[in-house]
Design an enzyme around this catalytic site. Structure first.
Site: not given
Ligand code: PNS
Length: 162
Positions: A16, A40, A89, A127
Site C-alpha cells: 500500500h 466487515k 497486483r 494484508s
Molecule cells: O482493501 P480492499 O478491501 O480491497 O478495499 C475495498 C474497498 C474498500 C475499496 C471496497 O470494498 C469499497 O469501496 N467498499 C465500499 C462500498 C462500496 O462502495 N461498494 C460498491 C463498489 S463494488
C-alpha cells in the site's frame, strides 16, 4: 489533481505504501480513505488503522488519511473528487477490480478509476497474508512498516486479535 486511494488497510502494508508514495509524486493530493464498515470484521479498529496509516505516511506532505462508511462514490461526491486509484497486483485482482470500477461508474458517471500496477517486489503482498504470518509468529518486518509490526505483535500477543 486530487485522487482517493480507498481500501480496508487492515493493516497497511509496504505494498500500500508503495502505491501511496508513487501517487504522492504523480498527483497534487492523495486522500487515503479507510473503509469503516461495522459489518466487515477487521483485526484493527478504524481508529487504529487511521493511526497506523498516519504514522506510516507522515513524511508525505500531500497525503491525507480519512475514513468513510457506506458507498465509496458517496464519499467521493462528498469530498468533491472524481478520480480513484486502486493498486493491481496480479491478474487475479483484475476481475474484482474491474467489477468494482464498472459498478462505481454505473452509479456515478463522473467517477474514474485508475489502476496503478504494483511494484514487482510487492506483487505477492496482502494484508491477509501479513496477518496470517504474524499470527503464527513469523517475521513481517520486510512486509509492513515498523509501527505496524509492533501493533501486530501487541494485538496478537495481547489476545485481542483472531
Ligand atoms: O482493501 P480492499 O478491501 O480491497 O478495499 C475495498 C474497498 C474498500 C475499496 C471496497 O470494498 C469499497 O469501496 N467498499 C465500499 C462500498 C462500496 O462502495 N461498494 C460498491 C463498489 S463494488
Amino acid at each position: 489533481m486530487i485522487v482517493i486511494y480507498p481500501g480496508s488497510f487492515d493493516p497497511v502494508t509496504n505494498g500500500h505504501l508503495d502505491i501511496i508514495k508513487r501517487c504522492s509524486k504523480k498527483f497534487d493530493k492523495v486522500i487515503v480513505a479507510i473503509l469503516n464498515n461495522s459489518s466487515k470484521k477487521t483485526l484493527f479498529t478504524v481508529e487504529e488503522r487511521t493511526e497506523l496509516l498516519k504514522k506510516a505516511v507522515e513524511k508525505y506532505d500531500n497525503v491525507e488519511i480519512d475514513d468513510f462508511s457506506g458507498l465509496l462514490i458517496d464519499y467521493a461526491k462528498e469530498r468533491n473528487v472524481t478520480t480513484m486509484v486502486r493498486g493491481l497486483r496480479a491478474v487475479s485482482d483484475f476481475e474484482y477490480e474491474m467489477q468494482m470500477a464498472l459498478v462505481n461508474k454505473k452509479l456515478y458517471g463522473d467517477i474514474e478509476t485508475l489502476f496503478m500496477v504494483s511494484s514487482g517486489e510487492y506483487a505477492y503482498l496482502s494484508s491477509s497474508i501479513v496477518k496470517e504470518v504474524a499470527m503464527f509468529d513469523g517475521d513481517v518486518s520486510c512486509l509492513v512498516p515498523n509501527v505496524v509490526e509492533k501493533a501486530l505483535k501487541e494485538k496478537l500477543r495481547g489476545g485481542q486479535g483472531k
